[in-house]
Design a protein around this motif. Structure first.
Motif, PDB file in Angstrom:
ATOM      1  N   GLY A 120      86.289 -28.394  -0.357  1.00  0.00           N
ATOM      2  CA  GLY A 120      86.042 -27.214  -1.254  1.00  0.00           C
ATOM      3  C   GLY A 120      85.247 -27.619  -2.420  1.00  0.00           C
ATOM      4  N   ASN A 121      84.771 -26.518  -3.146  1.00  0.00           N
ATOM      5  CA  ASN A 121      83.851 -27.078  -4.379  1.00  0.00           C
ATOM      6  C   ASN A 121      84.309 -26.727  -5.785  1.00  0.00           C
ATOM      7  N   MET A 122      85.551 -26.508  -5.926  1.00  0.00           N
ATOM      8  CA  MET A 122      86.012 -26.485  -7.258  1.00  0.00           C
ATOM      9  C   MET A 122      86.789 -27.805  -7.602  1.00  0.00           C
ATOM     10  N   PRO A 123      86.770 -27.989  -9.053  1.00  0.00           N
ATOM     11  CA  PRO A 123      87.536 -29.153  -9.643  1.00  0.00           C
ATOM     12  C   PRO A 123      88.956 -29.241  -9.083  1.00  0.00           C
ATOM     13  N   ALA A 124      89.673 -28.334  -8.934  1.00  0.00           N
ATOM     14  CA  ALA A 124      91.096 -28.548  -8.121  1.00  0.00           C
ATOM     15  C   ALA A 124      91.102 -29.007  -6.793  1.00  0.00           C
ATOM     16  N   CYS A 125      89.862 -28.974  -6.117  1.00  0.00           N
ATOM     17  CA  CYS A 125      89.802 -29.398  -4.694  1.00  0.00           C
ATOM     18  C   CYS A 125      89.592 -30.790  -4.562  1.00  0.00           C
ATOM     19  N   GLY A 126      89.524 -31.632  -5.687  1.00  0.00           N
ATOM     20  CA  GLY A 126      89.343 -33.165  -5.543  1.00  0.00           C
ATOM     21  C   GLY A 126      90.625 -33.757  -5.095  1.00  0.00           C
ATOM     22  N   ILE A 127      90.324 -34.834  -4.589  1.00  0.00           N
ATOM     23  CA  ILE A 127      91.656 -35.849  -4.027  1.00  0.00           C
ATOM     24  C   ILE A 127      92.236 -36.582  -4.994  1.00  0.00           C
ATOM     25  N   SER A 128      91.330 -37.217  -5.793  1.00  0.00           N
ATOM     26  CA  SER A 128      91.823 -38.331  -6.652  1.00  0.00           C
ATOM     27  C   SER A 128      92.809 -38.028  -7.777  1.00  0.00           C
ATOM     28  N   TYR A 155      82.925 -37.022  -5.736  1.00  0.00           N
ATOM     29  CA  TYR A 155      81.578 -36.239  -5.751  1.00  0.00           C
ATOM     30  C   TYR A 155      81.739 -35.497  -6.892  1.00  0.00           C
ATOM     31  N   PRO A 156      80.688 -34.966  -7.753  1.00  0.00           N
ATOM     32  CA  PRO A 156      80.644 -34.086  -8.776  1.00  0.00           C
ATOM     33  C   PRO A 156      81.413 -32.701  -8.571  1.00  0.00           C
ATOM     34  N   GLY A 157      81.866 -32.147  -9.464  1.00  0.00           N
ATOM     35  CA  GLY A 157      82.503 -30.885  -9.452  1.00  0.00           C
ATOM     36  C   GLY A 157      83.751 -30.990  -8.647  1.00  0.00           C
ATOM     37  N   ARG A 158      84.405 -31.847  -8.167  1.00  0.00           N
ATOM     38  CA  ARG A 158      85.620 -31.999  -7.574  1.00  0.00           C
ATOM     39  C   ARG A 158      86.369 -33.112  -8.700  1.00  0.00           C
ATOM     40  N   GLY A 159      87.394 -32.405  -9.269  1.00  0.00           N
ATOM     41  CA  GLY A 159      87.997 -33.216 -10.117  1.00  0.00           C
ATOM     42  C   GLY A 159      87.516 -32.705 -11.595  1.00  0.00           C
ATOM     43  N   THR A 160      86.073 -33.379 -11.952  1.00  0.00           N
ATOM     44  CA  THR A 160      85.299 -32.845 -12.986  1.00  0.00           C
ATOM     45  C   THR A 160      84.872 -31.314 -12.885  1.00  0.00           C
ATOM     46  N   PRO A 161      84.638 -30.883 -14.370  1.00  0.00           N
ATOM     47  CA  PRO A 161      84.253 -29.306 -14.409  1.00  0.00           C
ATOM     48  C   PRO A 161      82.938 -29.323 -13.510  1.00  0.00           C
ATOM     49  N   GLY A 162      82.800 -27.766 -13.144  1.00  0.00           N
ATOM     50  CA  GLY A 162      81.555 -27.535 -12.534  1.00  0.00           C
ATOM     51  C   GLY A 162      81.794 -27.066 -11.051  1.00  0.00           C
TER      52      GLY A 162
END
Length: 402
Positions: A120-128, A155-162
């Motif tokens: 996914g491409n959204m911040p909430a899609c991150g794993i950490s 990666y950028p935008g997963r976890g961090t905004p954007g």
């Protein structure tokens, strides 16, 4: 027992049964809501207004916090925020996780950089930021027991905004390489030698990392690279996805991300107005919570929502060409792919294997009969063992004739 008493008891039992039923329904609703809603990143994931001077160099840690639960066996762990480079070439904050053996070591430890796949491409899609971030790394217990310091970028935008710049090779490579730099700043006794392995989208990242490592991070020594079901042939993958509903997820992620980051990709012109809400819904949904796709109804194929042949679109084709990993790789490369992969066709890996064989590169291809997308779980132990051999200096060679 009188009739009035019996009637009272029956009514009480109906009330009890109704309450039990309501509890079950409420519990199911709560479970389903949790299953379709990824966790929101905490305040840790909000970058500072400006990159601090102390973290100006790429790969510098901006902040870190210890992970105390859900750790691999015999490991300590951290969440990290570190400096990397965005689509525009400017410094950005990126997050990830690090795990290292808790036992002391006299010798510098090798680093195992893991590149995650399409989620996914959204911040909430991150794993950490999840409660079990290390579960996303196949056989991490084996990596730790083998003495690796393991790092995985969001990666950028997963976890961090954007919005995550999906399949943008240069950004992916710098995210991985800077995560390796960051891992060396923790109390891990990490050395300068590292390997990189990625699955699916992460396979694309791993190849880009292998192409860029020597120039971008000359202080590091990449020993070998591995890729499971890698997104190598971007045009072939996107063409293959045009008529499939699962492929629509990959195509939507790509077009939405490219439209966000590049003015030349006009999503308004590419997507039918009556399908735009559904397109945006797919683009915002995380593959980490696959049940969330049920809320979108029947997924369209890309051909259902596109207004034109995207392969006639100059901006789209330019991005595909720019982000296909075709540059030389000078370290041993292992590609694993399932023969039954219905998302990233095996043919793409076979063609890239043959092309790199013709160039005389040290490349091996391992096919996994009957394995769907992707082969990371099936190939993890083989890949770790193969990396161990490369780090030990044992001879390898391509299987180009096989």
């Amino acid at each position: 027992m009188s009739a009035s008493i019996r009637q009272f008891v029956r009514k009480r039992w109906w009330v009890v049964l109704l309450l039990v039923l309501l509890i079950i329904i409420s519990g199911a609703a709560i479970w389903f809501w949790g299953a379709v809603t990824p966790p929101t990143p905490t305040a840790f994931y909000t970058p500072p207004a400006a990159i601090p001077q102390s973290a100006a160099a790429p790969g510098s840690i901006i902040r870190s916090e210890a992970i105390t639960a859900g750790l691999p066996v015999g490991a300590v762990g951290w969440r990290i925020m570190y400096t990397s480079v965005g689509v525009d070439g400017e410094p950005i904050a990126v997050t990830g996780v690090v795990a290292a053996p808790s036992a002391p070591s006299d010798a510098p430890r090798p680093i195992f950089a893991f590149a995650q796949g399409t989620i996914g491409n959204m911040p909430a899609c991150g794993i950490s930021h999840t409660t079990q971030p290390f579960n996303a790394i196949p056989e991490i217990d084996t990596m730790i027991s083998a003495g690796y310091v393991v790092v995985a970028t969001d990666y950028p935008g997963r976890g961090t905004p954007g919005v995550h710049p999906y399949l943008i090779g240069e950004v992916a490579a710098t995210s991985v390489l800077n995560s390796v730099r960051a891992a060396r700043q923790l109390d891990t006794n990490a050395g300068d030698r590292f390997v990189v392995w990625g699955r699916s989208q992460g396979g694309h990242s791993a190849l880009w990392t292998a192409q860029r490592a020597a120039d971008y991070a000359p202080e590091l020594t990449l020993v070998a690279a591995g890729a499971s079901a890698p997104a190598i042939d971007l045009e072939g993958i996107l063409r293959f996805s045009m008529t499939t509903r699962t492929g629509a997820i990959v195509s939507t992620y790509a077009l939405a991300a490219w439209g966000y980051h590049y003015d030349g990709v006009d999503v308004d012109a590419l997507v039918r107005p009556e399908r735009r809400e559904q397109f945006d819904g797919i683009a915002r949904t995380c593959a980490t919570t696959p049940l969330a796709f049920l809320l979108l109804g029947e997924l369209p194929t890309p051909n259902d929502y596109l207004t034109q042949d995207v392969f006639e679109n100059e901006a789209v084709m330019a991005l595909i060409e720019q982000n296909t990993p075709v540059d030389p790789i000078t370290v041993p490369l292992l590609i694993a792919h399932g023969t039954a992969d219905s998302l990233i066709p095996l043919a793409g890996s076979e063609a890239e294997f043959a092309r790199r064989c013709e160039l005389g590169e040290d490349v091996q291809l391992v096919r996994y009969p009957g394995i769907e997308h992707d082969a990371a779980d099936a190939s993890a132990l083989l890949t770790i063992g193969w990396f161990n051999d490369r780090l030990a200096g044992r001879a390898t060679g391509s299987n180009c004739a096989g």
